[in-house]
Design an enzyme around this catalytic site. Structure first.
Site, PDB file in Angstrom:
ATOM      1  N   TYR A  61      -2.777  -1.019  10.293  1.00 55.35           N
ATOM      2  CA  TYR A  61      -2.583  -1.110   8.844  1.00 55.35           C
ATOM      3  C   TYR A  61      -1.273  -0.455   8.436  1.00 55.35           C
ATOM      4  CZ  TYR A  61      -3.836  -1.052   3.881  1.00 55.35           C
ATOM      5  OH  TYR A  61      -3.855  -1.252   2.523  1.00 55.35           O
ATOM      6  N   SER A  65       0.854  -1.193   0.000  1.00 55.00           N
ATOM      7  CA  SER A  65       0.000   0.000   0.000  1.00 55.00           C
ATOM      8  C   SER A  65       0.886   1.237   0.000  1.00 55.00           C
ATOM      9  CB  SER A  65      -0.895   0.008   1.254  1.00 55.00           C
ATOM     10  OG  SER A  65      -1.505   1.269   1.435  1.00 55.00           O
TER      11      SER A  65
END
Length: 266
Positions: free
Chosen positions: A162, A149
């Site tokens: 995350y 990401s």
């Protein structure tokens, strides 16, 4: 849309985790269209059957459903065994399974933090370990691609688990790449920005939030799942044969510090 060479992955055997929707589903279709045998993974087999029925059939062999939780060691070992036995080998592992939980950092529970890390970090390590053992034991080249990401690099407030997990993924990729380059095993990551995918439905399906998101991106639009699978296909192909240990950011310029598009600091 990018033209795709339908034979580029003929006779190649590819395992994709987290393939029940979004980027994983698109990647499975992409590789199948280009001739690969694809093993699709998700936690529940019934959620994968509609995708299996849609996949173009390979010239030889068949596609597989290999259900299991990629954060659980026993499941990973079983999924790998089923894939290797079903395919009689493996060429590419795509670690796509992931999750995120929103919460102010001072309120995050250890249970939620560990849940995110288990899927996004432990899952990658377990899958990579199993593939690496197979390739080394059989003296074969291999290729691992991890879906990371932009938050491998950009902080994401309210998503501490995350952000931490994707930061870890970046160094896992670099470490494995360095350790196994001598064995012709390549390890890379793709780092998507804002992508139109079910995990982002909270803003994708809200016109105002969608527009607000697009304004933060230098290219002024979110990406499509196919643009991530295109990048995965590049890293899985011979066209990237001298690339390892890298993270390819596919983000419309988001990691270019978009707020500095206009000079406000000096």
């Amino acid at each position: 849309m990018t033209e795709r060479n339908t034979q580029r992955f003929a006779n190649r055997k590819i395992l994709i985790t987290g393939a029940s929707q979004g980027i994983g589903e698109d990647a499975a279709m992409h590789f199948a269209r280009e001739g690969a045998q694809v093993a699709i993974n998700g936690r529940k087999a019934e959620k994968l059957r509609p995708l299996l029925e849609k996949l173009p059939q390979p010239a030889q062999g068949k596609h597989l459903i290999v259900a299991g939780d990629m954060s659980v060691e026993e499941d990973v070992d079983r999924v790998m065994k089923e894939t290797l036995e079903g395919f009689q080998g493996l060429d590419v592992l795509i670690c796509n399974a992931g999750m995120q939980i929103e919460c102010p950092s001072e309120d995050i529970t250890l249970k939620d933090f560990n849940a995110v890390m288990a899927v996004n970090v432990t899952g990658v390590v377990l899958c990579a370990r199993a593939a690496l053992r197979y390739w080394r034991d059989n003296d074969q080249p291999g290729n691992i691609i991890v879906n990371s990401s932009v938050h491998q690099q950009i902080p994401k407030p309210h998503y501490l688990g995350y952000s931490a997990s994707k930061g870890a993924v970046g160094n896992i990729v670099r470490t494995l790449a360095l350790e196994y380059a001598r064995y012709n095993i390549r390890v890379n990551a793709v780092a998507p920005g804002a992508i139109v995918t079910p995990i982002n439905d909270s803003w994708v399906k809200d016109p105002e939030k969608y527009e607000a998101t697009a304004k933060h991106i230098p290219m002024k639009r979110p990406g499509e799942c196919r643009e991530i699978s295109d990048a995965m296909a590049f890293l899985a192909s011979g066209e990237s044969s001298y690339i390892t240990g890298q993270t390819l950011f596919v983000d419309g310029g988001l990691t270019l510090y978009a707020d500095f598009e206009e000079n406000w600091s000096s």
